[in-house]
Every structure is written in structure tokens, then in C-alpha cells.
Design an enzyme around this catalytic site. Structure first.
Site, PDB file in Angstrom:
ATOM      1  N   ASP A   1     -17.643   6.140  18.065  1.00 19.18           N
ATOM      2  CA  ASP A   1     -16.961   6.424  16.803  1.00 19.18           C
ATOM      3  C   ASP A   1     -17.954   6.646  15.666  1.00 19.18           C
ATOM      4  O   ASP A   1     -18.878   5.838  15.481  1.00 19.18           O
ATOM      5  CB  ASP A   1     -16.045   5.263  16.420  1.00 19.18           C
ATOM      6  CG  ASP A   1     -14.982   4.992  17.472  1.00 19.18           C
ATOM      7  OD1 ASP A   1     -14.580   5.944  18.163  1.00 19.18           O
ATOM      8  OD2 ASP A   1     -14.555   3.823  17.590  1.00 19.18           O
TER       9      ASP A   1
ATOM     10  N   PHE B   1      -9.722   8.638  16.658  1.00 21.55           N
ATOM     11  CA  PHE B   1     -10.723   7.899  17.421  1.00 21.55           C
ATOM     12  C   PHE B   1     -10.219   6.620  18.071  1.00 21.55           C
ATOM     13  O   PHE B   1     -10.928   6.027  18.880  1.00 21.55           O
ATOM     14  CB  PHE B   1     -11.910   7.571  16.517  1.00 21.55           C
ATOM     15  CG  PHE B   1     -12.667   8.796  16.067  1.00 21.55           C
ATOM     16  CD1 PHE B   1     -13.489   9.475  16.946  1.00 21.55           C
ATOM     17  CD2 PHE B   1     -12.539   9.277  14.774  1.00 21.55           C
ATOM     18  CE1 PHE B   1     -14.176  10.609  16.548  1.00 21.55           C
ATOM     19  CE2 PHE B   1     -13.220  10.401  14.359  1.00 21.55           C
ATOM     20  CZ  PHE B   1     -14.034  11.078  15.244  1.00 21.55           C
ATOM     21  N   GLU B   2      -9.038   6.164  17.727  1.00 25.48           N
ATOM     22  CA  GLU B   2      -8.495   4.939  18.314  1.00 25.48           C
ATOM     23  C   GLU B   2      -6.989   5.097  18.520  1.00 25.48           C
ATOM     24  O   GLU B   2      -6.344   5.905  17.837  1.00 25.48           O
ATOM     25  CB  GLU B   2      -8.756   3.733  17.401  1.00 25.48           C
ATOM     26  CG  GLU B   2     -10.207   3.291  17.316  1.00 25.48           C
ATOM     27  CD  GLU B   2     -10.717   2.661  18.605  1.00 25.48           C
ATOM     28  OE1 GLU B   2      -9.898   2.085  19.355  1.00 25.48           O
ATOM     29  OE2 GLU B   2     -11.928   2.753  18.868  1.00 25.48           O
TER      30      GLU B   2
ATOM     31  N   SER C   1       0.798  -1.222   0.000  1.00 27.40           N
ATOM     32  CA  SER C   1       0.000   0.000   0.000  1.00 27.40           C
ATOM     33  C   SER C   1       0.831   1.274   0.000  1.00 27.40           C
ATOM     34  O   SER C   1       0.317   2.339  -0.351  1.00 27.40           O
ATOM     35  CB  SER C   1      -0.939   0.011   1.215  1.00 27.40           C
ATOM     36  OG  SER C   1      -1.881  -1.023   1.120  1.00 27.40           O
TER      37      SER C   1
ATOM     38  N   HIS D   1      -6.671  -9.530   4.644  1.00 29.76           N
ATOM     39  CA  HIS D   1      -5.462 -10.157   5.195  1.00 29.76           C
ATOM     40  C   HIS D   1      -5.810 -11.212   6.241  1.00 29.76           C
ATOM     41  O   HIS D   1      -5.118 -12.225   6.374  1.00 29.76           O
ATOM     42  CB  HIS D   1      -4.551  -9.101   5.824  1.00 29.76           C
ATOM     43  CG  HIS D   1      -3.711  -8.361   4.826  1.00 29.76           C
ATOM     44  ND1 HIS D   1      -2.927  -9.004   3.888  1.00 29.76           N
ATOM     45  CD2 HIS D   1      -3.532  -7.024   4.621  1.00 29.76           C
ATOM     46  CE1 HIS D   1      -2.290  -8.107   3.154  1.00 29.76           C
ATOM     47  NE2 HIS D   1      -2.652  -6.897   3.566  1.00 29.76           N
TER      48      HIS D   1
ATOM     49  N   GLU E   1      -9.416   6.624  26.213  1.00 33.39           N
ATOM     50  CA  GLU E   1     -10.521   5.676  26.055  1.00 33.39           C
ATOM     51  C   GLU E   1     -10.222   4.327  26.700  1.00 33.39           C
ATOM     52  O   GLU E   1     -11.130   3.660  27.204  1.00 33.39           O
ATOM     53  CB  GLU E   1     -10.831   5.494  24.569  1.00 33.39           C
ATOM     54  CG  GLU E   1     -12.083   4.687  24.287  1.00 33.39           C
ATOM     55  CD  GLU E   1     -12.444   4.670  22.810  1.00 33.39           C
ATOM     56  OE1 GLU E   1     -13.455   4.033  22.443  1.00 33.39           O
ATOM     57  OE2 GLU E   1     -11.717   5.296  22.012  1.00 33.39           O
TER      58      GLU E   1
ATOM     59  N   HIS F   1      -4.535  -1.886  -4.733  1.00 35.16           N
ATOM     60  CA  HIS F   1      -4.174  -3.239  -5.175  1.00 35.16           C
ATOM     61  C   HIS F   1      -5.350  -4.148  -4.862  1.00 35.16           C
ATOM     62  O   HIS F   1      -6.337  -3.734  -4.250  1.00 35.16           O
ATOM     63  CB  HIS F   1      -2.918  -3.730  -4.447  1.00 35.16           C
ATOM     64  CG  HIS F   1      -3.043  -3.660  -2.947  1.00 35.16           C
ATOM     65  ND1 HIS F   1      -3.822  -4.532  -2.217  1.00 35.16           N
ATOM     66  CD2 HIS F   1      -2.535  -2.781  -2.044  1.00 35.16           C
ATOM     67  CE1 HIS F   1      -3.774  -4.208  -0.941  1.00 35.16           C
ATOM     68  NE2 HIS F   1      -3.009  -3.147  -0.801  1.00 35.16           N
TER      69      HIS F   1
END
Length: 518
Positions: A310, A294-295, A116, A345, A240, A383
Site C-alpha cells: 500500500d 487498497f483494502e 463526520s 476513537h 489480497e 470535528h
């Protein structure tokens, strides 16, 4: 096996299992030839009536499905229909409505099948490069810091910013991940998210981590995704997940990049948020800058997302556009459905397909909020994956289900499968019997791997808006950046603006769009 033989075998299997073909519920209208003739005539006339939009693109929206190969698009289309109690195959996704399409060759300079980061460098910077490198040309070497200096290449996000446009990135991964990183970073390792991820030798030689470059390289107006832990000092408790050690800050240099970002925006309305409540309170009309993380790492898969904490990718896309579009010179926005790739994946097709549907919803929101006469919108992928759709399933059958045609071992198999990955389940030379198994699971694969790999075939690029017809035929992936830049008159090639007079309201004088800073 001939088609009639296949049908007999499949029917016998259905009779034995007591199942009913899904196509029995379909509209009998499709049995009438006039149905297809009328449909074909309408599609033909729409093509004949189409006129090229040759306007200058004030705005560019690039929707990138990470790992969203053509098989993924097809399967997600069916899933989206079936989520709405339809057969699925005839469903029209929003991205399906784009009038212009082409194929893109995805190989990197050093590998037939890319990653990527090399692909992002191609379609964002217009230059193909090597595996695992970001925002540098192919003279750089993976992980070798000394090969980075002098080989940096800039992205269309920077070209747009330099021309006076507002710019933003929205992703469902961490904002330091390969795809968003290529908009602003230059590094010989895509994995150098924070300084703690870098070898001492690289830091000594002057290379810097991706998170720090997010602040230093380009003034980005909107940054939305995950990745909090790469921004704060080592051991910083996550707001969080304060008890989760893996979520705590990672930086070894002691810097709090979130605090640094705030200090850099003195005199501007700059909001940092990490939860849904604060995000919803951000007023786009009065906000100059937004950083929403957010994470600690990547955001949650869509099917696991907590809507109380979220927002969806469609909602983050909307907020970004409402902030960016205030600029009279326009904007560039990258929206990445990054967890499509991660679902694949893990060989969890259901996850990947739901992520694709979510991205399509974001595309719909983007089109709703912009004017096609002045906004070039692209949907593409970096891809594909080793993902296949096979086995003669009946029309309307669940896309996550099994083929009615069994294998030679008289065992069923799923219609979605992988060439490799964690779904390899052959034991004692036998495949598992999944007749009574819910196949919304890790799909079967032919070769055992901990993580399924990318695929090497071409991906599609879909386009609408100004100069969308430039996205055609079979192109190198690096072509996309050049075509987007030409359409918007940013970067090196400004021919599209030349000779286009604009009337100044104050004097009535004629000037080129370059005078207007486009």
C-alpha cells in the site's frame, strides 16, 4: 498550585526517579531575549509584506483531517519534530506555514457535537444537516428513506465537475465512508455502504446504497482509498485476503461495481488497481480515470502500513494530482486523513498523531506539485475529540510520555488523555501505576466507553492561494463550501469571474472567464 511550588514538586519527583529534564538539551540561544525579538520581528515583517492573492482559483485542494482538532495538531507537531530527533515544540509543520486561518463552528442541526457525515455535508455542500446523514438537508431524518427525496444537496466536487474541471477523492478510509461520500452521495444513513447494509423497506422505497452512487451520481476522475468489499457480490473472495471471510464481497444485488465502472469508461484509459505494484505502474500522463482500492474496508494505520502493498497518503495524493492537473480548466481534489479519527476513537493517541503527520506530508506533496498563484489549498478538520494535552511536561519530553507531576494519589499519568473511551482503567477506585509502562498505548480516559467520542469545540481552517483571505474569523462550517466555490468561480456565485477579461490567443478578442467554461 503556584508555578514555583509546581516546579519544586516536579523537581523532587525527577530526583526520586533519577530522570533528567529534557529541556537540558535545548539550544541556549533561547535564553537570549534577542532570539525571540528577532523571531518576532521577522514574523511581523512577513505579515506586513503579505499581499492578498485575488486570482481565480484554477485548482482547489481540500485536505481534511478527520477528527484533527487543534490539540491533535499541536501534539502531532511535537511528534513530527521528535521523529526527527528534535525537541518538537518548535517544529513547523507544513500546514503551520499557511498564512490565513480561521475558526469553524462544527455543530450539526440536531446535535451540539457532530459526526463526520453531517460535517462533511456542511463544508462540502454548504448546508448544515442532521447527524448520520450525507448529502441531504436537515429536513431529512436519520434512517428514514422517505424523507430523502427532494432534500438532496450537491457538493463542490459536483460544482467543479459541472464547470469542466477534473475531480478526485483520496482517503485513508473506505471510499464509501462519511467524508468522501458527501462529495457524491445522498443518503439518510451514512452506514448504507452497500445494499446489504440497507433495510428492505429503504430499498423498496427507492433509496440506494453509497457504493452504487459512487458510480451513478458524478463522473469522478480519481478515486483512491479502501472499500473493495462494498463493490463486489456477496462471497466474492478478496484478491489480497482470499481466506478471510470478513473481507469478502458484501453486495446482495449481485452487482460487481468494479466491473461496471470499467464498462462505463469504454473509450477512455481507465485503470483499476488494488496493490502497490499495479498502482506504481499507472502512468498519470496517459491515464484518464483511476480507481485504486487498497483494502476491503479502511486502509491500514500509517504505522502498520505495508509499504510493499500500500502507498502512503502522500504518494496517493501525488498520483491523483498528476492525473487531475492535465485538465487545462483545473481540478478539485479532496484528500482525507480519515484514520486520525479512528485512532482517537480507540484512544490510541500514537496512531492518531502519526496519521496527522502523514497528512501533513501529503499537504507538502500537494504544494510541491501545484502553483500557489492558481491553486487554493485548505487544511481543516470536520470535528475534534475529547483529547487533552496536560500535566506540565518538560520541554522536549516525549509527547507520548508521562507528566513529571504526579496525581494526589502519588501515581503518574500521561500528558495525552481522553475525556472518555476504552482507556478507563480505574480498578478498586485506584488508577493503574504506569511508572514502568510504555505509554505508547491506549491512553487513560475519565469515563468508560467502548469508543471515545468526538469533541464539540471549534476547529481551525488554514488557507493559502487565491482568495485564501476569505477563510478568516469564526465561521459556520457550511461557509467553507461557499468560499471555495467563490474563489474558483464554480457553483452559483460567479461574481469573482465577472469583469475579468481573458485574451483569446486566436482572435485577440476579450471574453469573460465564463466563456472559457470556468
Amino acid at each position: 498550585m503556584e508555578t514555583d511550588q509546581l516546579s519544586v514538586v516536579a523537581l523532587c519527583l525527577l530526583l526520586v526517579s533519577g530522570s533528567t529534564p529534557a529541556y537540558g538539551t535545548l539550544d541556549v540561544e533561547e535564553e537570549n531575549p534577542e532570539f525571540w525579538r528577532t523571531q518576532g520581528a521577522k514574523a511581523l515583517q512577513a505579515a506586513l509584506d503579505r499581499k492578498f492573492n485575488t486570482n481565480v482559483a484554477k485548482n482547489i485542494m481540500l485536505f481534511l483531517g478527520d477528527g484533527m482538532g487543534i490539540t491533535t495538531i499541536t501534539a502531532a507537531r511535537i511528534l513530527k519534530g521528535q521523529m526527527n530527533n528534535q525537541s518538537g515544540e518548535e517544529t513547523v509543520m507544513i500546514m503551520d506555514t499557511f498564512p490565513h486561518a480561521g475558526l469553524v463552528k462544527t455543530y450539526s442541526v440536531d446535535f451540539q457535537i457532530p459526526d463526520s457525515s453531517s460535517t462533511a455535508t456542511a463544508y462540502l455542500c454548504g448546508v448544515k444537516t442532521n447527524l448520520n446523514t450525507v448529502g441531504v438537508n436537515a429536513a431529512s431524518r436519520n434512517g428514514v428513506c422517505k424523507t430523502q427525496k427532494g432534500n438532496e444537496v450537491t457538493s463542490i466536487l459536483k460544482w467543479a465537475k459541472d464547470s469542466g474541471k477534473s475531480v478526485g477523492i483520496v482517503t485513508t478510509t473506505r471510499v464509501q465512508h462519511a467524508t468522501p461520500a458527501a462529495t457524491y452521495a445522498h443518503t439518510v444513513s451514512r452506514k448504507w455502504y452497500s445494499d446489504a447494509d440497507m433495510p428492505a423497506s429503504a430499498k423498496k422505497e427507492g433509496c440506494t446504497d453509497i457504493a452504487s452512487q459512487l458510480l451513478n451520481n458524478t463522473d469522478i476522475d480519481v478515486i483512491i482509498g479502501g472499500g473493495r468489499k462494498y463493490m463486489t457480490p456477496k462471497g466474492t473472495r478478496d484478491p489480497e485476503y482470499p481466506r478471510d471471510l470478513a473481507s469478502r464481497g458484501k453486495r446482495g444485488d449481485g452487482r460487481d461495481l468494479i466491473s461496471d465502472w470499467r464498462k462505463m469508461k469504454v473509450g477512455k484509459v481507465a485503470r483499476y488497481v488494488w496493490n502497490r505494484t499495479d498502482f506504481d505502474s499507472v502512468d498519470p500522463d496517459t491515464t484518464d480515470y483511476l480507481m485504486a482500492l487498497f483494502e476491503p474496508g479502511d486502509m491500514r494505520f500509517e504505522v502498520e502500513r505495508d509499504p510493499i502493498m500500500d502507498p502512503s497518503i502522500a504518494e496517493t495524493t501525488e498520483k491523483a494530482i498528476r492525473i487531475l492537473r492535465k485538465n487545462p480548466k483545473g481540478f478539485f481534489l479532496l484528500v482525507e486523513g480519515g484514520r486520525i479519527d479512528q485512532g482517537h476513537h480507540a484512544s490510541r493517541a500514537s496512531m492518531a498523531l502519526h496519521e496527522t503527520v502523514a497528512l501533513d506530508n501529503a499537504v507538502a506533496k500537494g504544494l510541491e506539485l501545484t502553483n500557489e498563484e492558481e491553486t487554493l489549498t485548505l487544511v481543516t478538520a470536520d470535528h475534534s475529540h475529547s483529547f487533552s494535552f496536560n500535566g506540565y511536561p518538560f520541554r522536549g519530553q516525549s509527547i507520548l510520555g508521562k507528566s513529571p507531576l504526579y496525581g494526589k494519589d502519588m501515581l503518574p499519568y500521561t500528558t495525552l488523555m481522553y475525556g472518555n473511551g476504552p482507556g478507563y482503567k480505574v480498578v478498586n477506585n485506584k488508577r493503574p501505576d504506569i511508572r514502568n509502562v510504555d505509554t505508547n498505548y491506549v491512553q487513560l480516559s475519565a469515563v468508560p466507553l467502548d469508543s471515545e467520542t468526538h469533541g464539540g469545540e471549534d476547529v481551525v481552517v488554514l488557507a493559502r492561494g487565491p482568495m485564501a483571505h476569505l477563510f478568516h474569523g469564526v465561521q459556520e462550517q457550511s461557509y467553507l463550501a461557499h468560499a471555495m466555490a467563490y474563489a474558483a468561480c464554480v457553483g452559483r456565485d460567479l461574481r469573482h469571474c465577472e469583469g475579468r477579461p481573458q485574451i483569446l490567443p486566436t482572435s485577440g478578442a476579450i471574453c469573460l472567464c465564463a466563456v472559457l467554461g470556468m
